[in-house]
Design a protein around this motif. Structure first.
Motif: not given
Length: 265
Positions: A171-199
């Motif tokens: 359903s549209l609601a399910t796809l929206d939830s999946l896209a939202l969760f995947a984006s939030a997860t990716g943003a968090g992991l990308l931020f951590l990758a940037m921090v470790t890269g700076l270190w």
């Protein structure tokens, strides 16, 4: 394998377990409790191996550093999660505990460089950075796929085409939830990758890579996804424009991977 490699593996397993915990908590009913609990057990085993190996490598109490203290607290938090069992691993208590624990475990990797006997060589820190970046980009790829599915299904509903696409897509609601969760997860992991890269840049190149083109474009990608998340949370309902913006965000991420040079200064 050396201790640094075990540390990288433990952080990857811990990140996957934390992602599952957040996803399970967001659902009305916890999904795949055995798999999620298994991820926490694997992360617990790896963090325990790193912690015990670290204690064995210390020559005396004088070698015990702030990084070791942070690692010990993180180990205690994931130990409590495992002791809570399968049901407790998907609870909000476990989610908050391990969000703090994962942050402390990453902090331990940065602080241990100040120890008289560091356990994380620069090569392992770079491997951790790459692993987090790969996981983040993978999450963005999933969010891109869910956004495309959302656009396809929305078009089918608008044109009243009840074909195989309509029948087999969620359903549209399910796809929206999946896209939202995947984006939030990716943003968090990308931020951590940037921090470790700076270190890594500070330890190996003795400079912060804030003006490096690759870092600046990556920061721009992160800002795009954060903008989407803020937009989505404020509107509370997904729109076609949001899904199109998701597609644009991933095109920018892909361009960063393929066309932005990675040569160090």
């Amino acid at each position: 394998m050396d201790m640094g490699t075990w540390y990288v593996l433990s952080m990857v397993a811990y990140a996957l377990a934390l992602v599952w915990s957040g996803w399970s908590f967001a659902q009305a009913r916890p999904s795949s409790p055995r798999i999620g609990y298994g991820l926490f057990v694997a992360a617990f085993a790896l963090v325990t191996a790193v912690f015990l190996a670290r204690l064995a490598s210390l020559r005396g109490a004088a070698d015990y550093s702030r990084g070791d203290l942070a690692l010990f607290i993180a180990w205690l938090m994931i130990t409590v999660t495992v002791a809570m069992g399968r049901g407790g691993a998907s609870s909000p208590v476990a989610l908050l505990l391990n969000a703090v624990g994962f942050g402390l475990a990453l902090l331990a990797g940065g602080l241990q460089a100040q120890s008289s006997a560091p356990f994380l060589p620069a090569s392992s820190l770079l491997a951790l950075h790459v692993a987090l970046a790969v996981l983040g980009d993978t999450a963005f790829a999933f969010s891109f796929s869910f956004a495309l599915m959302h656009l396809v299904l929305e078009e089918r509903l608008r044109r009243r085409l009840f074909d195989r696409w309509y029948l087999h897509l969620p359903s549209l609601a399910t796809l929206d939830s999946l896209a939202l969760f995947a984006s939030a997860t990716g943003a968090g992991l990308l931020f951590l990758a940037m921090v470790t890269g700076l270190w890594w840049g500070d330890r190996v190149l003795h400079q912060w890579l804030l003006t490096w083109p690759k870092f600046m474009v990556t920061a721009f990608c992160l800002m795009l996804y954060v903008s989407y998340l803020v937009w989505r949370m404020r509107r509370r309902v997904a729109t076609r424009a949001m899904m199109v913006f998701q597609v644009i965000c991933f095109v920018v991420v892909l361009s960063n991977l393929l066309f932005v040079g990675g040569r160090l200064p």
